[in-house]
Design a protein around this motif. Structure first.
Motif, mmCIF file in Angstrom:
data_model
loop_
_atom_site.group_PDB
_atom_site.id
_atom_site.type_symbol
_atom_site.label_atom_id
_atom_site.label_comp_id
_atom_site.label_asym_id
_atom_site.label_seq_id
_atom_site.Cartn_x
_atom_site.Cartn_y
_atom_site.Cartn_z
ATOM 1 N N ASP A 67 -8.963 -11.216 9.242
ATOM 2 C CA ASP A 67 -7.653 -11.199 9.908
ATOM 3 C C ASP A 67 -7.615 -12.125 11.109
ATOM 4 O O ASP A 67 -8.629 -12.340 11.782
ATOM 5 C CB ASP A 67 -7.314 -9.786 10.398
ATOM 6 N N VAL A 68 -6.419 -12.619 11.395
ATOM 7 C CA VAL A 68 -6.139 -13.326 12.642
ATOM 8 C C VAL A 68 -4.765 -12.852 13.126
ATOM 9 O O VAL A 68 -3.803 -12.809 12.359
ATOM 10 C CB VAL A 68 -6.173 -14.865 12.473
ATOM 11 N N THR A 69 -4.696 -12.456 14.397
ATOM 12 C CA THR A 69 -3.443 -11.959 14.971
ATOM 13 C C THR A 69 -2.704 -13.094 15.662
ATOM 14 O O THR A 69 -3.291 -13.845 16.457
ATOM 15 C CB THR A 69 -3.717 -10.839 15.981
ATOM 16 N N LEU A 70 -1.420 -13.215 15.353
ATOM 17 C CA LEU A 70 -0.555 -14.175 16.032
ATOM 18 C C LEU A 70 0.389 -13.393 16.942
ATOM 19 O O LEU A 70 1.179 -12.568 16.462
ATOM 20 C CB LEU A 70 0.251 -14.994 15.026
ATOM 21 N N SER A 71 0.288 -13.633 18.230
ATOM 22 C CA SER A 71 1.195 -13.022 19.203
ATOM 23 C C SER A 71 2.148 -14.093 19.717
ATOM 24 O O SER A 71 1.728 -15.229 19.987
ATOM 25 C CB SER A 71 0.412 -12.404 20.371
ATOM 26 N N VAL A 72 3.412 -13.726 19.869
ATOM 27 C CA VAL A 72 4.430 -14.670 20.321
ATOM 28 C C VAL A 72 4.918 -14.235 21.691
ATOM 29 O O VAL A 72 5.353 -13.095 21.873
ATOM 30 C CB VAL A 72 5.610 -14.729 19.330
ATOM 31 N N ILE A 128 -0.092 -9.759 11.912
ATOM 32 C CA ILE A 128 -1.476 -9.923 11.473
ATOM 33 C C ILE A 128 -1.473 -10.766 10.202
ATOM 34 O O ILE A 128 -0.859 -10.385 9.197
ATOM 35 C CB ILE A 128 -2.135 -8.559 11.207
ATOM 36 N N TYR A 129 -2.137 -11.911 10.266
ATOM 37 C CA TYR A 129 -2.264 -12.799 9.100
ATOM 38 C C TYR A 129 -3.651 -12.602 8.509
ATOM 39 O O TYR A 129 -4.656 -12.609 9.237
ATOM 40 C CB TYR A 129 -2.032 -14.249 9.503
ATOM 41 N N GLN A 130 -3.691 -12.416 7.190
ATOM 42 C CA GLN A 130 -4.953 -12.072 6.525
ATOM 43 C C GLN A 130 -5.261 -13.087 5.435
ATOM 44 O O GLN A 130 -4.403 -13.410 4.603
ATOM 45 C CB GLN A 130 -4.876 -10.671 5.929
ATOM 46 N N CYS A 131 -6.485 -13.573 5.481
ATOM 47 C CA CYS A 131 -7.002 -14.434 4.415
ATOM 48 C C CYS A 131 -7.804 -13.553 3.454
ATOM 49 O O CYS A 131 -8.707 -12.826 3.893
ATOM 50 C CB CYS A 131 -7.884 -15.522 5.016
ATOM 51 N N GLN A 132 -7.482 -13.635 2.165
ATOM 52 C CA GLN A 132 -8.123 -12.766 1.177
ATOM 53 C C GLN A 132 -8.743 -13.602 0.057
ATOM 54 O O GLN A 132 -8.169 -14.591 -0.396
ATOM 55 C CB GLN A 132 -7.106 -11.803 0.551
ATOM 56 N N VAL A 133 -9.914 -13.154 -0.387
ATOM 57 C CA VAL A 133 -10.518 -13.683 -1.615
ATOM 58 C C VAL A 133 -10.533 -12.536 -2.616
ATOM 59 O O VAL A 133 -11.195 -11.514 -2.400
ATOM 60 C CB VAL A 133 -11.943 -14.206 -1.379
ATOM 61 N N VAL A 134 -9.763 -12.684 -3.698
ATOM 62 C CA VAL A 134 -9.612 -11.611 -4.676
ATOM 63 C C VAL A 134 -10.774 -11.658 -5.661
ATOM 64 O O VAL A 134 -10.943 -12.631 -6.408
ATOM 65 C CB VAL A 134 -8.267 -11.736 -5.419
ATOM 66 N N LEU A 135 -11.584 -10.604 -5.650
ATOM 67 C CA LEU A 135 -12.743 -10.526 -6.536
ATOM 68 C C LEU A 135 -12.395 -9.857 -7.857
ATOM 69 O O LEU A 135 -12.895 -10.238 -8.910
ATOM 70 C CB LEU A 135 -13.877 -9.766 -5.847
ATOM 71 N N SER A 136 -11.539 -8.820 -7.760
ATOM 72 C CA SER A 136 -11.100 -8.104 -8.962
ATOM 73 C C SER A 136 -9.802 -7.388 -8.638
ATOM 74 O O SER A 136 -9.277 -7.504 -7.533
ATOM 75 C CB SER A 136 -12.170 -7.106 -9.420
ATOM 76 N N VAL A 137 -9.320 -6.621 -9.573
ATOM 77 C CA VAL A 137 -8.066 -5.888 -9.376
ATOM 78 C C VAL A 137 -8.181 -4.910 -8.218
ATOM 79 O O VAL A 137 -7.224 -4.669 -7.476
ATOM 80 C CB VAL A 137 -7.665 -5.144 -10.670
ATOM 81 N N ILE A 138 -9.373 -4.367 -8.015
ATOM 82 C CA ILE A 138 -9.541 -3.337 -6.981
ATOM 83 C C ILE A 138 -10.483 -3.783 -5.861
ATOM 84 O O ILE A 138 -10.814 -2.999 -4.987
ATOM 85 C CB ILE A 138 -10.069 -2.033 -7.604
ATOM 86 N N ASN A 139 -10.895 -5.021 -5.889
ATOM 87 C CA ASN A 139 -11.888 -5.451 -4.905
ATOM 88 C C ASN A 139 -11.501 -6.809 -4.332
ATOM 89 O O ASN A 139 -11.070 -7.713 -5.053
ATOM 90 C CB ASN A 139 -13.270 -5.538 -5.566
ATOM 91 N N LYS A 140 -11.664 -6.928 -3.004
ATOM 92 C CA LYS A 140 -11.375 -8.190 -2.331
ATOM 93 C C LYS A 140 -12.176 -8.240 -1.038
ATOM 94 O O LYS A 140 -12.650 -7.219 -0.531
ATOM 95 C CB LYS A 140 -9.887 -8.315 -2.022
ATOM 96 N N ILE A 141 -12.333 -9.439 -0.511
ATOM 97 C CA ILE A 141 -12.869 -9.604 0.843
ATOM 98 C C ILE A 141 -11.773 -10.263 1.676
ATOM 99 O O ILE A 141 -10.959 -11.036 1.155
ATOM 100 C CB ILE A 141 -14.166 -10.453 0.857
ATOM 101 N N SER A 142 -11.738 -9.919 2.958
ATOM 102 C CA SER A 142 -10.637 -10.427 3.782
ATOM 103 C C SER A 142 -11.080 -10.595 5.225
ATOM 104 O O SER A 142 -12.087 -10.029 5.653
ATOM 105 C CB SER A 142 -9.443 -9.476 3.709
ATOM 106 N N ILE A 172 -16.028 -15.276 3.428
ATOM 107 C CA ILE A 172 -15.193 -16.042 4.355
ATOM 108 C C ILE A 172 -16.086 -16.445 5.521
ATOM 109 O O ILE A 172 -16.570 -15.593 6.276
ATOM 110 C CB ILE A 172 -13.989 -15.212 4.837
ATOM 111 N N SER A 173 -16.333 -17.741 5.644
ATOM 112 C CA SER A 173 -17.274 -18.227 6.655
ATOM 113 C C SER A 173 -16.606 -18.474 8.005
ATOM 114 O O SER A 173 -17.287 -18.493 9.035
ATOM 115 C CB SER A 173 -17.933 -19.530 6.170
ATOM 116 N N TYR A 174 -15.272 -18.662 8.015
ATOM 117 C CA TYR A 174 -14.581 -18.923 9.289
ATOM 118 C C TYR A 174 -13.115 -18.478 9.197
ATOM 119 O O TYR A 174 -12.463 -18.687 8.167
ATOM 120 C CB TYR A 174 -14.643 -20.415 9.646
ATOM 121 N N ILE A 175 -12.662 -17.861 10.253
ATOM 122 C CA ILE A 175 -11.235 -17.533 10.382
ATOM 123 C C ILE A 175 -10.812 -17.853 11.825
ATOM 124 O O ILE A 175 -11.588 -17.615 12.769
ATOM 125 C CB ILE A 175 -10.959 -16.039 10.055
#
Length: 353
Positions: free
Chosen positions: A119-124, A103-117, A21-24
């Motif tokens: 986070d970005v927090t949204l406060s209201v 907390i909003y999370q962007c995930q890239v699913v690599l496998s069933v047990i592995n991912k990269i992610s 993930i190059s940018y969040i």
């Protein structure tokens, strides 16, 4: 053979590159009703699934919002855009509600047990609301310590300040005090009254709660006129003002005898406020034996007090209450208007001479 290895080496390296993930988007703070866009740019993830999820906090379960370029959540306020050229997935939320915070999370699913992610927090931003665990009212005895508590929710976290009715000086000194807990180490009867707890975070007008502090204290008596004169056969009112809480029992005593309502005395009490009572005893058609000291006594569970009023004899009637009438014997009286008529008639007779 050597040339073949050189040709295949770049291909082998490209095949082994791991998605990233190059940018969040950085943390977002938004008002209710606003719009926010959350961007997530990925690299080398063409053959992998990209997800947007949301959690309320780090310990809560995730809710799936999108997969790839498609939304999963059925909410018209949410939208998803995918830009293939930059491999950016943009989650848009319109008409933001308080419940969208998290907390909003962007995930890239690599496998069933592995991912990269990432986070970005949204406060209201939310206006302050004073919570139910705050103090509502208190009753405390004089000399005891007491503390009033005020807590509020909202975002940003509200500042709590205190002041008194009519901007009276606080027991802590000054007209205002900042903090969730207002403590009085030794409360005085002068500290009783209404206190205002104000929560403010710059969103809307804030929130306020009125807290009533009642202080129990022993009676304190003042006498507006300690010595009163009146002529025989006239009435006279003796008064005392009592300050006490709770409401005290009040009696009048003369010569160590408690007085009561009868043909000689009329006693009345008037509560002007929770802590103030005016007591009056009317001495009716004064006789010689009724001159002397009258004691006003008040007692409640915290103590007692007394004050003296002296009634002495005068030759000329005192007004009030002896206004408009003069007594002769036990039953006869003439009004002031009758006296005026008599004087006028005498003047006319003298004129004939």
């Amino acid at each position: 053979m050597f040339y073949l290895i050189l040709v295949l080496l770049p291909v082998s390296l490209f095949a082994q590159r791991t998605p990233s993930i190059s940018y969040i988007t950085q943390e977002q703070i938004k008002d209710i009703g606003g719009t926010v866009e959350l961007d997530c740019s990925v690299q080398y993830a063409k053959d992998y699934t990209v997800l947007w999820t949301k959690t309320l906090n780090e310990r809560s379960d995730s809710v799936f919002l999108s997969t790839g370029s498609s939304l999963v959540i059925k909410d018209s306020r949410f939208a998803l855009r995918h830009d293939p050229s930059s491999s950016t997935y943009t989650l848009q939320i319109k008409d933001i509600q308080e419940t969208d915070a998290g907390i909003y999370q962007c995930q890239v699913v690599l496998s069933v047990i592995n991912k990269i992610s990432a986070d970005v927090t949204l406060s209201v931003r939310r206006p302050p609301v004073i919570t139910d665990n705050s103090t509502q009212s208190l009753v405390v005895s004089e000399g005891k310590s007491v503390q009033m508590e005020c807590y509020a929710g909202g975002y940003p976290h509200p500042t709590i300040s205190w002041r008194r009715e009519n901007n009276a000086i606080l027991p802590t000194g000054g007209a205002t005090y900042t903090g969730s807990v207002l403590k009085i180490n030794s409360v005085r009867k002068e500290d009783r009254g209404t206190y205002y707890c104000v929560a403010d975070n710059g969103v809307s007008k804030g929130d306020r709660r009125n807290i009533n502090l009642e202080v129990e204290f022993a009676p304190f008596i003042t006498v507006p006129r300690p010595r009163l004169g009146q002529a025989l056969q006239y009435d006279m009112d003796l008064e005392c003002h009592i300050e006490a809480y709770p409401l005290p029992a009040i009696v009048w005593v003369k010569d160590e005898v408690q007085l009561s309502n009868n043909q000689h005395y009329s006693i009345s009490h008037f509560a002007t406020a929770d802590e103030f009572t005016d007591s009056t005893i009317r001495v009716i058609t004064i006789e010689k034996r009724q001159y002397g000291d009258y004691i006003c006594k008040a007692v409640n569970k915290l103590g007692q007090a007394e004050a003296k009023v002296n009634l002495f004899e005068t030759v000329i009637p005192v007004c009030p209450p002896a206004c408009g009438q003069a007594h002769y014997g036990d039953a006869q009286y003439v009004t002031s208007s009758t006296v005026v008529l008599v004087i006028g008639f005498l003047g006319v007779l003298m004129g004939f001479h």
